[in-house]
Scaffold this motif. Structure first.
Motif, PDB file in Angstrom:
ATOM      1  N   GLU A  25     -14.618 -34.581  -3.716  1.00 34.65           N
ATOM      2  CA  GLU A  25     -14.210 -33.337  -3.074  1.00 34.65           C
ATOM      3  C   GLU A  25     -13.430 -32.513  -4.093  1.00 34.65           C
ATOM      4  O   GLU A  25     -12.515 -33.024  -4.742  1.00 34.65           O
ATOM      5  CB  GLU A  25     -13.345 -33.621  -1.854  1.00 34.65           C
ATOM      6  N   VAL A  26     -13.770 -31.236  -4.212  1.00 36.85           N
ATOM      7  CA  VAL A  26     -13.187 -30.396  -5.257  1.00 36.85           C
ATOM      8  C   VAL A  26     -12.711 -29.075  -4.667  1.00 36.85           C
ATOM      9  O   VAL A  26     -13.385 -28.473  -3.832  1.00 36.85           O
ATOM     10  CB  VAL A  26     -14.213 -30.104  -6.374  1.00 36.85           C
ATOM     11  N   ALA A  27     -11.532 -28.654  -5.122  1.00 42.76           N
ATOM     12  CA  ALA A  27     -11.051 -27.304  -4.835  1.00 42.76           C
ATOM     13  C   ALA A  27     -10.768 -26.619  -6.161  1.00 42.76           C
ATOM     14  O   ALA A  27     -10.155 -27.213  -7.056  1.00 42.76           O
ATOM     15  CB  ALA A  27      -9.786 -27.356  -3.985  1.00 42.76           C
ATOM     16  N   VAL A  28     -11.227 -25.387  -6.302  1.00 40.50           N
ATOM     17  CA  VAL A  28     -11.055 -24.633  -7.546  1.00 40.50           C
ATOM     18  C   VAL A  28     -10.175 -23.415  -7.279  1.00 40.50           C
ATOM     19  O   VAL A  28     -10.395 -22.680  -6.319  1.00 40.50           O
ATOM     20  CB  VAL A  28     -12.404 -24.166  -8.120  1.00 40.50           C
ATOM     21  N   ALA A  35     -14.549 -14.979 -11.002  1.00 39.76           N
ATOM     22  CA  ALA A  35     -14.743 -16.189 -11.804  1.00 39.76           C
ATOM     23  C   ALA A  35     -15.587 -17.216 -11.073  1.00 39.76           C
ATOM     24  O   ALA A  35     -16.276 -18.027 -11.712  1.00 39.76           O
ATOM     25  CB  ALA A  35     -13.389 -16.794 -12.180  1.00 39.76           C
ATOM     26  N   PHE A  36     -15.566 -17.195  -9.751  1.00 40.69           N
ATOM     27  CA  PHE A  36     -16.311 -18.188  -8.980  1.00 40.69           C
ATOM     28  C   PHE A  36     -17.824 -17.996  -9.089  1.00 40.69           C
ATOM     29  O   PHE A  36     -18.591 -18.848  -8.653  1.00 40.69           O
ATOM     30  CB  PHE A  36     -15.873 -18.157  -7.512  1.00 40.69           C
ATOM     31  N   ARG A  37     -18.238 -16.883  -9.690  1.00 38.36           N
ATOM     32  CA  ARG A  37     -19.674 -16.678  -9.913  1.00 38.36           C
ATOM     33  C   ARG A  37     -20.241 -17.710 -10.879  1.00 38.36           C
ATOM     34  O   ARG A  37     -21.458 -17.920 -10.927  1.00 38.36           O
ATOM     35  CB  ARG A  37     -19.927 -15.270 -10.462  1.00 38.36           C
ATOM     36  N   ARG A  38     -19.350 -18.329 -11.662  1.00 36.90           N
ATOM     37  CA  ARG A  38     -19.810 -19.366 -12.595  1.00 36.90           C
ATOM     38  C   ARG A  38     -20.238 -20.640 -11.864  1.00 36.90           C
ATOM     39  O   ARG A  38     -20.909 -21.489 -12.438  1.00 36.90           O
ATOM     40  CB  ARG A  38     -18.717 -19.695 -13.606  1.00 36.90           C
ATOM     41  N   LEU A  39     -19.819 -20.788 -10.632  1.00 39.91           N
ATOM     42  CA  LEU A  39     -20.168 -21.980  -9.868  1.00 39.91           C
ATOM     43  C   LEU A  39     -21.592 -21.876  -9.332  1.00 39.91           C
ATOM     44  O   LEU A  39     -22.070 -20.794  -9.009  1.00 39.91           O
ATOM     45  CB  LEU A  39     -19.192 -22.160  -8.699  1.00 39.91           C
ATOM     46  N   SER A  40     -22.228 -23.008  -9.234  1.00 41.32           N
ATOM     47  CA  SER A  40     -23.585 -23.045  -8.693  1.00 41.32           C
ATOM     48  C   SER A  40     -23.581 -22.662  -7.217  1.00 41.32           C
ATOM     49  O   SER A  40     -22.607 -22.932  -6.499  1.00 41.32           O
ATOM     50  CB  SER A  40     -24.152 -24.472  -8.857  1.00 41.32           C
ATOM     51  N   PRO A  41     -24.660 -22.046  -6.746  1.00 40.46           N
ATOM     52  CA  PRO A  41     -24.759 -21.750  -5.306  1.00 40.46           C
ATOM     53  C   PRO A  41     -24.697 -23.027  -4.459  1.00 40.46           C
ATOM     54  O   PRO A  41     -24.377 -22.966  -3.264  1.00 40.46           O
ATOM     55  CB  PRO A  41     -26.138 -21.084  -5.187  1.00 40.46           C
ATOM     56  N   ASP A  42     -24.995 -24.166  -5.085  1.00 42.81           N
ATOM     57  CA  ASP A  42     -24.974 -25.430  -4.360  1.00 42.81           C
ATOM     58  C   ASP A  42     -23.591 -26.079  -4.341  1.00 42.81           C
ATOM     59  O   ASP A  42     -23.420 -27.152  -3.754  1.00 42.81           O
ATOM     60  CB  ASP A  42     -25.971 -26.418  -4.994  1.00 42.81           C
ATOM     61  N   PHE A  43     -22.616 -25.450  -4.977  1.00 43.47           N
ATOM     62  CA  PHE A  43     -21.277 -26.031  -5.045  1.00 43.47           C
ATOM     63  C   PHE A  43     -20.682 -26.133  -3.640  1.00 43.47           C
ATOM     64  O   PHE A  43     -20.630 -25.158  -2.893  1.00 43.47           O
ATOM     65  CB  PHE A  43     -20.374 -25.174  -5.931  1.00 43.47           C
ATOM     66  N   ARG A  44     -20.213 -27.326  -3.292  1.00 35.83           N
ATOM     67  CA  ARG A  44     -19.740 -27.583  -1.935  1.00 35.83           C
ATOM     68  C   ARG A  44     -18.221 -27.517  -1.795  1.00 35.83           C
ATOM     69  O   ARG A  44     -17.683 -27.671  -0.696  1.00 35.83           O
ATOM     70  CB  ARG A  44     -20.208 -28.964  -1.484  1.00 35.83           C
ATOM     71  N   GLY A  45     -17.529 -27.313  -2.900  1.00 36.92           N
ATOM     72  CA  GLY A  45     -16.074 -27.351  -2.861  1.00 36.92           C
ATOM     73  C   GLY A  45     -15.429 -26.079  -2.351  1.00 36.92           C
ATOM     74  O   GLY A  45     -16.088 -25.102  -2.010  1.00 36.92           O
ATOM     75  N   LYS A  46     -14.100 -26.110  -2.332  1.00 37.44           N
ATOM     76  CA  LYS A  46     -13.300 -24.986  -1.848  1.00 37.44           C
ATOM     77  C   LYS A  46     -12.980 -24.047  -3.003  1.00 37.44           C
ATOM     78  O   LYS A  46     -12.753 -24.477  -4.130  1.00 37.44           O
ATOM     79  CB  LYS A  46     -12.004 -25.530  -1.239  1.00 37.44           C
ATOM     80  N   GLU A  60      -2.834 -24.340  -0.152  1.00 35.14           N
ATOM     81  CA  GLU A  60      -4.120 -23.859   0.390  1.00 35.14           C
ATOM     82  C   GLU A  60      -5.293 -24.617  -0.228  1.00 35.14           C
ATOM     83  O   GLU A  60      -6.303 -24.872   0.437  1.00 35.14           O
ATOM     84  CB  GLU A  60      -4.272 -22.362   0.130  1.00 35.14           C
ATOM     85  N   ALA A  61      -5.156 -24.982  -1.512  1.00 36.21           N
ATOM     86  CA  ALA A  61      -6.234 -25.720  -2.193  1.00 36.21           C
ATOM     87  C   ALA A  61      -6.268 -27.191  -1.808  1.00 36.21           C
ATOM     88  O   ALA A  61      -7.193 -27.904  -2.196  1.00 36.21           O
ATOM     89  CB  ALA A  61      -6.069 -25.584  -3.701  1.00 36.21           C
ATOM     90  N   GLY A  62      -5.252 -27.644  -1.063  1.00 34.29           N
ATOM     91  CA  GLY A  62      -5.252 -29.034  -0.629  1.00 34.29           C
ATOM     92  C   GLY A  62      -4.529 -29.979  -1.556  1.00 34.29           C
ATOM     93  O   GLY A  62      -4.824 -31.184  -1.579  1.00 34.29           O
TER      94      GLY A  62
END
Length: 220
Positions: A25-28, A35-46, A60-62
């Motif tokens: 489980e990942v939160a960024v 910047a979040f555009r660098r993440l894959s559309p399949d990214f499941r994290g927060k 908020e990020a956990g």
């Protein structure tokens, strides 16, 4: 494992993607939503927008449930402050910060915060690719002052005690690998054929150390 990552640049995005693929489980966190555009559309994290050293953003990020925190933004100050908050305020067990300034990295290592000193690490990687086998360092401490490297020796060193090699080459034998097993030698340990010798040497002396070990022992 739940991991919070501060910084969604190239390193942060790649680290997030790798952890996500492995099922963690990942939160960024990043202050720039783009910047979040660098993440894959399949990214499941927060994805959390904000400064990674602000308590409310971390919550908020956990961060309260996180087992690991990585600070990999482009700023040394932001990385080390957020890493300290994660460690000291929230008690996160595994914390690491990317630091460009090697001297700062050494200070924070002494404070118990593991760091990745980007410039020395990158330099060593290039050296391993550019230089002949056995010359580049296998590890370098954060300030870049001391390196550990595999050291080829002249065949006439076989059977000689390690202390003679240390004196002649101006280095310390850190350990040897003998028959596939790491060994911590004493000063009277004799070198054997097929040993792989790892020595600690001060940066700037590696060429001299390598040259001395590659020459036969000088009597007297």
């Amino acid at each position: 494992m739940y991991v919070v990552i501060m910084g969604c640049g190239r390193v942060g995005a790649a680290l997030s993607a790798g952890l996500d693929r492995l099922g963690h489980e990942v939160a960024v966190i990043d202050r720039n939503r783009q910047a979040f555009r660098r993440l894959s559309p399949d990214f499941r994290g927060k994805q959390v927008v904000g400064e990674g050293y602000h308590r409310e953003v971390l919550v908020e990020a956990g961060i309260e449930q996180a087992q690991a925190f990585a600070a990999v933004s482009s700023g040394d100050n932001s990385n080390i402050i957020s890493a300290r908050v994660a460690r000291e305020t929230f008690g996160v067990e595994h914390v690491v910060a990317r630091i460009y300034d090697a001297k700062r990295a050494a200070v924070y290592e002494r404070l118990g915060i593991p760091t990745v000193a980007t410039v020395p690490w990158s330099t060593d990687r290039f050296l391993r690719m550019l230089l002949p086998d056995g010359v580049a360092s296998a590890w370098r401490e954060p300030t870049g002052t001391v390196a550990i490297l595999p050291l080829p020796v002249h065949e006439e060193w076989i059977g000689r005690p390690i202390r003679e090699l240390e004196i002649a080459a101006g280095c310390r034998v850190a350990f040897i690998v003998r028959f596939g097993t790491g060994v911590l030698p004493g000063p009277d340990t004799a070198l054997q054929a097929e040993d792989t010798i790892y020595v600690a040497a001060v940066s700037g002396t590696v060429s001299d150390v390598t040259a001395a070990a590659g020459a036969p022992p000088q009597e007297g």
